[in-house]
Design a protein around this motif. Structure first.
Motif, mmCIF file in Angstrom:
data_model
loop_
_atom_site.group_PDB
_atom_site.id
_atom_site.type_symbol
_atom_site.label_atom_id
_atom_site.label_comp_id
_atom_site.label_asym_id
_atom_site.label_seq_id
_atom_site.Cartn_x
_atom_site.Cartn_y
_atom_site.Cartn_z
ATOM 1 N N LEU A 1 0.829 -1.202 0.000
ATOM 2 C CA LEU A 1 0.000 0.000 0.000
ATOM 3 C C LEU A 1 0.866 1.256 0.000
ATOM 4 O O LEU A 1 0.606 2.211 -0.739
ATOM 5 C CB LEU A 1 -0.917 -0.008 1.226
ATOM 6 N N ILE B 1 -4.536 -0.211 -4.903
ATOM 7 C CA ILE B 1 -4.646 0.321 -3.545
ATOM 8 C C ILE B 1 -5.880 -0.256 -2.862
ATOM 9 O O ILE B 1 -5.837 -0.648 -1.685
ATOM 10 C CB ILE B 1 -4.691 1.864 -3.571
ATOM 11 N N CYS C 1 -5.228 -3.698 -1.546
ATOM 12 C CA CYS C 1 -4.482 -3.679 -0.284
ATOM 13 C C CYS C 1 -5.408 -3.385 0.892
ATOM 14 O O CYS C 1 -5.332 -4.042 1.935
ATOM 15 C CB CYS C 1 -3.366 -2.639 -0.344
#
Length: 247
Positions: free
Chosen positions: A109, A140, A143
């Motif tokens: 991330l 993202i 994550c």
């Protein structure tokens, strides 16, 4: 140039380690070469292909920390759709991928976010810039899902889900719908989305919505006029309202 040709011949024959050694020599012996950035970037890329992840990360970080490299420089060596070097951007992305694949989602991330902010992607095409933004947002979001931060996983996709998409399908919209369904949030997200429209504010070139207590800035991709009516007619909004009502 002769040495570079040797490196590429090794690589084409599947002799990746031998190619890697030559690229290291090129970086060491020709630091002022116009191909220095490409030679340096090739080293961690080959390490990654050889599954030497620790060395790949080490050398990708060397790319990130090299002050001679500038991602905004013009370059077409990756093909006609790539207009700039982007060595640092792709290095940060690849560190993110390696960490994600090895289960370190917090570190993945961190590097995906760096690829978005500190090492942004350069391209002369607005379409390619948008596609890159969507890909980063999706990574993202993945994550956040692994870290069980569901609100954040949805919010990072929202600006792309509520605007036009370069592709035939709106990947961000479809992903949010999948997350909401999988996490049994149809009713609660419907309420949150309806509430966010009440917070609708115009800014200089876009709008701001507040979702899950977080301000989300949304900018048009093409020339769409971002009004409340427009947002309510997006595929995301209509499907979420329908799913929420059924739920």
């Amino acid at each position: 140039m002769k040495k570079a040709e040797i490196a590429f011949k090794h690589y084409e024959k599947g002799e990746k380690y031998e190619a890697l050694l030559v690229f290291k020599e090129l970086v060491r012996d020709y630091p002022k070469s116009e191909h220095y950035g490409r030679n340096l970037y090739n080293i961690p890329t080959i390490y990654q292909e050889l599954d030497s992840t620790a060395l790949a990360i080490e050398w990708f970080k060397k790319v990130l920390n090299d002050r001679k490299l500038d991602d905004s420089e013009k370059d077409h060596s990756r093909g006609i759709f790539e207009t700039n070097t982007n060595f640092k951007h792709y290095s940060a992305m690849n560190i993110g991928v390696i960490n994600y694949n090895t289960g370190d989602y917090s570190e993945a991330l961190r590097y995906y976010k760096l690829a978005d902010t500190q090492y942004p992607y350069y391209n002369t095409s607005g379409t390619d810039l948008k596609l890159n933004k969507i890909k980063l947002a999706s990574n993202i979001s993945d994550c956040y899902l692994k870290l069980n931060k569901i609100d954040s996983a949805i919010i990072i996709l929202l600006p792309h889900a509520l605007t036009e998409s370069p592709g035939a399908k709106n990947h961000a919209s479809e992903k949010i719908i999948h997350i909401v369904s999988e996490k049994k949030r149809e009713s609660s997200f419907k309420s949150e989305l309806e509430k966010s429209l009440k917070s609708f504010k115009k800014i200089q070139t876009g709008i701001v919505l507040t979702c899950y207590g977080i301000e989300v800035k949304i900018y048009p991709y093409f020339d769409e006029e971002l009004t409340k009516e427009y947002l309510m007619n997006t595929e995301l909004y209509k499907k979420i309202i329908k799913a929420g009502n059924n739920g």
